[in-house]
Design a protein around this motif. Structure first.
Motif, short mmCIF file in Angstrom:
data_model
loop_
_atom_site.label_atom_id
_atom_site.label_comp_id
_atom_site.label_asym_id
_atom_site.label_seq_id
_atom_site.Cartn_x
_atom_site.Cartn_y
_atom_site.Cartn_z
N PHE A 108 0.90 -1.21 -0.04
CA PHE A 108 -0.03 0.03 0.10
C PHE A 108 0.89 1.46 0.12
CE2 PHE A 108 -2.06 3.42 2.59
CZ PHE A 108 -3.06 3.70 1.65
N LYS A 143 0.23 4.14 -2.52
CA LYS A 143 -0.67 4.92 -1.85
C LYS A 143 -1.13 6.21 -2.51
CE LYS A 143 2.54 7.55 1.05
NZ LYS A 143 3.09 7.73 2.61
N SER A 152 -6.92 3.72 1.00
CA SER A 152 -6.84 2.83 1.75
C SER A 152 -6.56 1.53 1.47
CB SER A 152 -8.13 2.95 2.92
OG SER A 152 -9.42 2.68 2.08
#
Length: 267
Positions: free
Chosen positions: A154, A158, A163
């Motif tokens: 992530f 990102k 999320s």
């Protein structure tokens, strides 16, 4: 009376847990009481949860195959393997039902390398990265190494997501729960989170996997999965089942009837 769990730990037998699981599967009061009485007769100190489950499952099938299917839901989810793809499609369908647009197995460029994301889910301005971890054996927890790996991915992408979520068909270790809360990693697993867990979404949207059905053997379930038929709701409308599995029309009708009954009884 002690019961040995799948992970080897020994705990006191709690009849209220068994009664609750039967109630959640849709069994009526009379059936629950009969099975509880019969279960008491086969109990012995050190009985395994697997032995107890098999006995209760066999008894429950005598009263209602669809109810027995729901009771067997956790094991049915274990059978969505060994390829993780089927579980990824399963999670994607749940998110679709929740209003997301989804893509499975999408290649996303990261800060340094490309990443194949299991499920990319979008809804309004929200963009969610979902990584799926499927386990084939009961008693296995989704561990901290998996959570660390997902969150590291992530961080690489990102700028393209709001999320990240880790989804599994089993439970999360205590370390995962603590870590996820700290970094804001979303979780979806067995019993977690309350009201939005794997099994609560299955019940809410009637997304039963074909692996819950008692009228299909394991080999034929594998054939159907490879044909892209993952959900009971898809199977109940299938008109070519006899040809797909090489079975008689009568057997095909039996399977489809069980699928339809499972959907109808729990609407």
């Amino acid at each position: 009376m002690q019961v040995r769990k799948m992970n080897g730990t020994v705990v006191p037998y709690d009849p209220s847990k068994l009664e609750r699981s039967l109630k959640n599967s849709g069994a009526d009061y009379e059936t629950i009481q009969k099975i509880m009485l019969r279960a008491n007769k086969i109990l012995y100190n050190g009985i395994t949860t697997k032995e107890l489950f098999r006995f209760v499952f066999t008894e429950l099938k005598k009263y209602s195959r669809p109810t027995a299917s729901r009771y067997n839901l956790r094991n049915a989810m274990l059978e969505l393997g060994p390829e993780g793809y089927f579980f990824e499609r399963f999670v994607a369908r749940i998110l679709e039902k929740q209003g997301y647009s989804v893509q499975v197995g999408k290649i996303v460029p990261g800060k340094y390398i490309e990443h194949e994301i299991d499920v990319v889910a979008s809804k309004g301005n929200e963009k969610l990265m979902v990584e799926c971890k499927h386990h084939m054996y009961p008693g296995l927890y989704c561990d901290i190494q998996t959570a660390l790996y997902v969150y590291a991915r992530f961080l690489e992408v990102k700028d393209k997501f709001d999320s990240a979520m880790l989804a599994t068909n089993t439970k999360f270790s205590d370390q995962v729960l603590k870590y996820a809360e700290g970094v804001g990693l979303k979780l979806m697993g067995w019993k977690i989170p309350s009201g939005d867990s794997i099994e609560s979404n299955i019940e809410r949207f009637k997304l039963y996997p074909i692996t819950v059905l008692n009228s299909i053997d394991k080999k034929d379930k594998g054939v159907l999965l490879k044909q892209g038929i993952i959900f009971v709701s898809d199977l109940s409308k299938n008109k070519k089942l006899d040809r797909m599995l090489g079975i008689s029309n009568k057997k095909a009708e039996e399977i489809i009837e069980e699928a339809r009954t499972l959907q109808i009884e729990h609407q």
